[in-house]
Design a protein around this motif. Structure first.
Motif, PDB file in Angstrom:
ATOM      1  N   VAL A  49     -96.094  48.636  80.071  1.00  0.00           N
ATOM      2  CA  VAL A  49     -95.354  47.490  79.548  1.00  0.00           C
ATOM      3  C   VAL A  49     -93.891  47.836  79.288  1.00  0.00           C
ATOM      4  O   VAL A  49     -93.034  46.951  79.212  1.00  0.00           O
ATOM      5  N   LYS A  50     -93.593  49.146  79.151  1.00  0.00           N
ATOM      6  CA  LYS A  50     -92.217  49.569  78.911  1.00  0.00           C
ATOM      7  C   LYS A  50     -92.090  51.030  79.309  1.00  0.00           C
ATOM      8  O   LYS A  50     -93.086  51.709  79.586  1.00  0.00           O
ATOM      9  N   GLN A  51     -90.859  51.480  79.334  1.00  0.00           N
ATOM     10  CA  GLN A  51     -90.621  52.870  79.693  1.00  0.00           C
ATOM     11  C   GLN A  51     -91.237  53.785  78.634  1.00  0.00           C
ATOM     12  O   GLN A  51     -91.006  53.620  77.448  1.00  0.00           O
ATOM     13  N   ALA A  52     -92.056  54.707  79.074  1.00  0.00           N
ATOM     14  CA  ALA A  52     -92.741  55.612  78.145  1.00  0.00           C
ATOM     15  C   ALA A  52     -93.309  56.772  78.941  1.00  0.00           C
ATOM     16  O   ALA A  52     -93.353  56.748  80.173  1.00  0.00           O
ATOM     17  N   ASP A  53     -93.761  57.772  78.224  1.00  0.00           N
ATOM     18  CA  ASP A  53     -94.462  58.864  78.870  1.00  0.00           C
ATOM     19  C   ASP A  53     -95.711  58.287  79.527  1.00  0.00           C
ATOM     20  O   ASP A  53     -96.572  57.734  78.854  1.00  0.00           O
ATOM     21  N   LYS A  54     -95.816  58.417  80.833  1.00  0.00           N
ATOM     22  CA  LYS A  54     -96.939  57.834  81.561  1.00  0.00           C
ATOM     23  C   LYS A  54     -98.267  58.249  80.959  1.00  0.00           C
ATOM     24  O   LYS A  54     -99.189  57.464  80.856  1.00  0.00           O
ATOM     25  N   TYR A  55     -98.351  59.504  80.526  1.00  0.00           N
ATOM     26  CA  TYR A  55     -99.628  60.021  80.055  1.00  0.00           C
ATOM     27  C   TYR A  55     -99.916  59.654  78.603  1.00  0.00           C
ATOM     28  O   TYR A  55    -100.982  59.925  78.102  1.00  0.00           O
ATOM     29  N   GLY A  56     -98.959  58.991  77.948  1.00  0.00           N
ATOM     30  CA  GLY A  56     -99.204  58.577  76.574  1.00  0.00           C
ATOM     31  C   GLY A  56     -99.220  57.076  76.427  1.00  0.00           C
ATOM     32  O   GLY A  56     -99.327  56.565  75.325  1.00  0.00           O
ATOM     33  N   ARG A  70     -89.165  46.810  86.461  1.00  0.00           N
ATOM     34  CA  ARG A  70     -88.506  45.982  87.458  1.00  0.00           C
ATOM     35  C   ARG A  70     -88.700  46.578  88.846  1.00  0.00           C
ATOM     36  O   ARG A  70     -88.321  47.726  89.104  1.00  0.00           O
ATOM     37  N   PRO A  71     -89.294  45.826  89.760  1.00  0.00           N
ATOM     38  CA  PRO A  71     -89.549  46.376  91.086  1.00  0.00           C
ATOM     39  C   PRO A  71     -88.287  46.808  91.825  1.00  0.00           C
ATOM     40  O   PRO A  71     -88.315  47.763  92.605  1.00  0.00           O
ATOM     41  N   LYS A  72     -87.161  46.147  91.598  1.00  0.00           N
ATOM     42  CA  LYS A  72     -85.937  46.533  92.307  1.00  0.00           C
ATOM     43  C   LYS A  72     -85.482  47.941  91.917  1.00  0.00           C
ATOM     44  O   LYS A  72     -84.818  48.616  92.710  1.00  0.00           O
ATOM     45  N   ASN A  73     -85.875  48.392  90.731  1.00  0.00           N
ATOM     46  CA  ASN A  73     -85.454  49.722  90.284  1.00  0.00           C
ATOM     47  C   ASN A  73     -86.281  50.850  90.901  1.00  0.00           C
ATOM     48  O   ASN A  73     -85.950  52.026  90.734  1.00  0.00           O
ATOM     49  N   ILE A  74     -87.361  50.490  91.605  1.00  0.00           N
ATOM     50  CA  ILE A  74     -88.145  51.502  92.306  1.00  0.00           C
ATOM     51  C   ILE A  74     -87.274  52.218  93.337  1.00  0.00           C
ATOM     52  O   ILE A  74     -87.492  53.390  93.650  1.00  0.00           O
ATOM     53  N   PHE A  75     -86.233  51.540  93.800  1.00  0.00           N
ATOM     54  CA  PHE A  75     -85.381  52.101  94.841  1.00  0.00           C
ATOM     55  C   PHE A  75     -84.090  52.709  94.279  1.00  0.00           C
ATOM     56  O   PHE A  75     -83.144  52.965  95.020  1.00  0.00           O
ATOM     57  N   VAL A  76     -84.092  52.910  92.960  1.00  0.00           N
ATOM     58  CA  VAL A  76     -82.952  53.534  92.300  1.00  0.00           C
ATOM     59  C   VAL A  76     -83.342  54.952  91.904  1.00  0.00           C
ATOM     60  O   VAL A  76     -84.287  55.154  91.117  1.00  0.00           O
ATOM     61  N   GLU A  77     -82.655  55.935  92.453  1.00  0.00           N
ATOM     62  CA  GLU A  77     -82.959  57.327  92.146  1.00  0.00           C
ATOM     63  C   GLU A  77     -82.797  57.596  90.650  1.00  0.00           C
ATOM     64  O   GLU A  77     -81.825  57.179  90.034  1.00  0.00           O
ATOM     65  N   GLY A  78     -83.794  58.291  90.088  1.00  0.00           N
ATOM     66  CA  GLY A  78     -83.750  58.665  88.681  1.00  0.00           C
ATOM     67  C   GLY A  78     -84.307  57.628  87.735  1.00  0.00           C
ATOM     68  O   GLY A  78     -84.432  57.890  86.528  1.00  0.00           O
ATOM     69  N   SER A  79     -84.679  56.438  88.234  1.00  0.00           N
ATOM     70  CA  SER A  79     -85.207  55.394  87.352  1.00  0.00           C
ATOM     71  C   SER A  79     -86.650  55.694  86.973  1.00  0.00           C
ATOM     72  O   SER A  79     -87.381  56.351  87.717  1.00  0.00           O
ATOM     73  N   TRP A  80     -87.056  55.203  85.821  1.00  0.00           N
ATOM     74  CA  TRP A  80     -88.441  55.421  85.403  1.00  0.00           C
ATOM     75  C   TRP A  80     -89.401  54.613  86.273  1.00  0.00           C
ATOM     76  O   TRP A  80     -90.528  55.032  86.522  1.00  0.00           O
TER      77      TRP A  80
END
Length: 489
Positions: free
Chosen positions: A252-259, A273-283
């Motif tokens: 639901v938000k940026q966080a440690d995937k494993y937590g 945001r799907p558009k940020n999948i193509f931004v290097e360094g984005s979560w």
């Protein structure tokens, strides 16, 4: 005096006779000749819709029924109870469901009807019409090879089979309740004595594989062992076809995937945001790449077992976007261009991983409109392209046979190089009716029952496809169950 009485009697007799006659014979005027003026469907009509229920006959004047006569409809006799009239219009209720490409004739003998004015018999007459021809699916333009380079022999063999029966038969399918089981197909077998041809799994709780119980136990309790393909491997070995979809949940938000223990598909519930999948360094890119790596490894389980998978990811992307609404899932939230880029990103990633056992199915949302001027679906811009898609699917609910056929034709017109399938459905017409109307899908896949309890639940009150629906499917000569499949290994 006697002569006067006699003359008076002769003068009054016609009046007396007229007064005692039928009120409807127009005060003694000559009997009226009546003939058929027109009919709906008209005599000689072609391409009559299968949904037609009556034949309306319009006469030059009002008629009555005469006893002792029978009309004929395609070789079967029917009396006056099959007709109703209002003024000079008589309706014949068609007693059967019309079939595609057939001629029908209603023949009415002389004397079946008589003119209301004088009882003059109406001469014999008939009305003939034919229904529209069965949709001929021309597969000469459909791609013969899978879009995956060097596709596995098993995947190509399955695709070849689907192509060989396309337009002639509809395969049956069912999806797992909720994600990784054969509960639905087993209920169908119990109710009808037959299994559907296709069993579909959903990687919807895929994200639970990331949960580190020692650090943050997952509260929902979903821990599906997607590594274990035993049940679906057995299904394949027993002659069934395997397919899979993926409700791709993200944090639901940026966080440690494993937590993170809260994952969603709905775009309004996440900052992903799907558009940020193509931004290097984005979560978002980190999450997407991580997920694609893991899902590829799971799909390879089937590849290692020589099992082809009909693969339907990123479905219903446009939602009601084309009609001014919003996307239903996060992968469509940033519009068509980003979505197409994401589909191709997944496709290229899987290709780089050496996955070659997939048959790629993309889902259109044609229910939101078809531009007849342009001859395309309104969501055509969401299509990843012929080189990235093997089959085009449609997900539809609460549609009648005519609506299904119209959507099928619209999809075929827009994507002529691809087979078309009913990739997900619920509360739609019987498959026999859809086939007769011209909706000759590659397969039909009713959604599962959310309330199903495999121990107590039956198909009788199924939310999307009940016992009667499935019995109709399994008894239809144009529908394929698992036992009718050839050896696809």
């Amino acid at each position: 005096m006697k002569l006067i009485k006699a003359l008076l009697f002769l003068l009054l007799t016609p009046l007396a006779l007229t007064a005692c006659g039928d009120d409807d014979d127009d005060n003694g005027s000559p009997a009226e000749s009546v003939s058929l003026v027109s009919s709906v469907p008209s005599n000689g009509a072609t391409d009559v819709e299968l949904s037609t229920k009556t034949i309306a006959l319009t006469y030059s004047a009002e008629v009555n029924f005469a006893s002792g006569y029978e009309a004929d409809f395609n070789g079967t006799k029917y009396g006056m109870t099959a007709f109703s009239k209002s003024g000079n219009v008589v309706e014949f209720t068609i007693p059967v469901s019309l079939s595609m490409g057939q001629q029908y004739t209603l023949s009415i003998p002389e004397g079946f009807f008589v003119s209301k004015n004088g009882g003059e018999p109406v001469p014999s007459h008939s009305v003939s019409f034919s229904t529209k021809e069965k949709t001929e699916v021309n597969d000469s333009n459909i791609d013969k090879s899978l879009v995956t380079p060097s596709a596995s022999p098993e995947a190509q063999k399955l695709y070849d089979y689907l192509l060989s029966v396309y337009g002639q038969k509809i395969l049956t399918g069912a999806i797992a309740n909720v994600n990784w089981n054969l509960d639905e197909v087993n209920m169908i077998k119990e109710a009808t004595g037959k299994y559907p041809a296709i069993a579909t799994a959903d990687y919807i709780h895929f994200y639970t594989l990331y949960d580190d119980a020692a650090r943050n136990p997952f509260k929902g309790g979903w821990r599906v062992n997607y590594d274990d393909i035993t049940e679906f491997q057995q299904w394949w070995n027993e002659g069934g076809i395997v397919s899979a979809c993926w409700h791709w949940n993200v944090p639901v938000k940026q966080a440690d995937k494993y937590g993170q223990d809260d994952y969603v598909c709905a775009p309004e519930k996440t900052t992903f945001r799907p558009k940020n999948i193509f931004v290097e360094g984005s979560w978002e890119k980190q999450i997407a790449d991580q997920d694609l790596e893991l899902i590829a490894s799971l799909l390879k389980k089937f590849q290692e077992a020589n099992i082809p998978v009909i693969w339907r990811p990123l479905h219903e992307a446009s939602g009601n976007f084309p009609s001014g609404g919003t996307a239903w899932f996060w992968w469509g939230a940033d519009g068509a261009e980003t979505y197409v880029k994401l589909w191709r990103y997944m496709f290229d990633y899987f290709k780089a991983q050496g996955l070659n056992n997939l048959i790629w199915v993309w889902t259109t949302q044609t229910g939101y409109g078809y531009d007849e001027t342009k001859g395309i679906l309104y969501d055509e811009e969401w299509y990843p392209g012929d080189e990235y898609v093997d089959i085009v699917g449609r997900d539809e609910y609460t549609k009648n046979a005519e609506e299904s056929a119209a959507e099928f034709e619209a999809i075929r017109a827009t994507f002529p190089k691809k087979m078309v399938t009913l990739s997900e459905c619920g509360s739609v017409s019987y498959l026999s009716a859809q086939f007769n109307e011209g909706a000759v899908w590659s397969w039909a896949m009713p959604w599962y029952d959310y309330t199903a309890d495999n121990e107590t639940h039956s198909l009788d009150n199924h939310q999307h496809a009940n016992t009667n629906w499935w019995k109709n499917a399994m008894s239809c000569e144009n529908v394929i169950s698992r036992d009718q499949l050839p050896n696809l290994k």
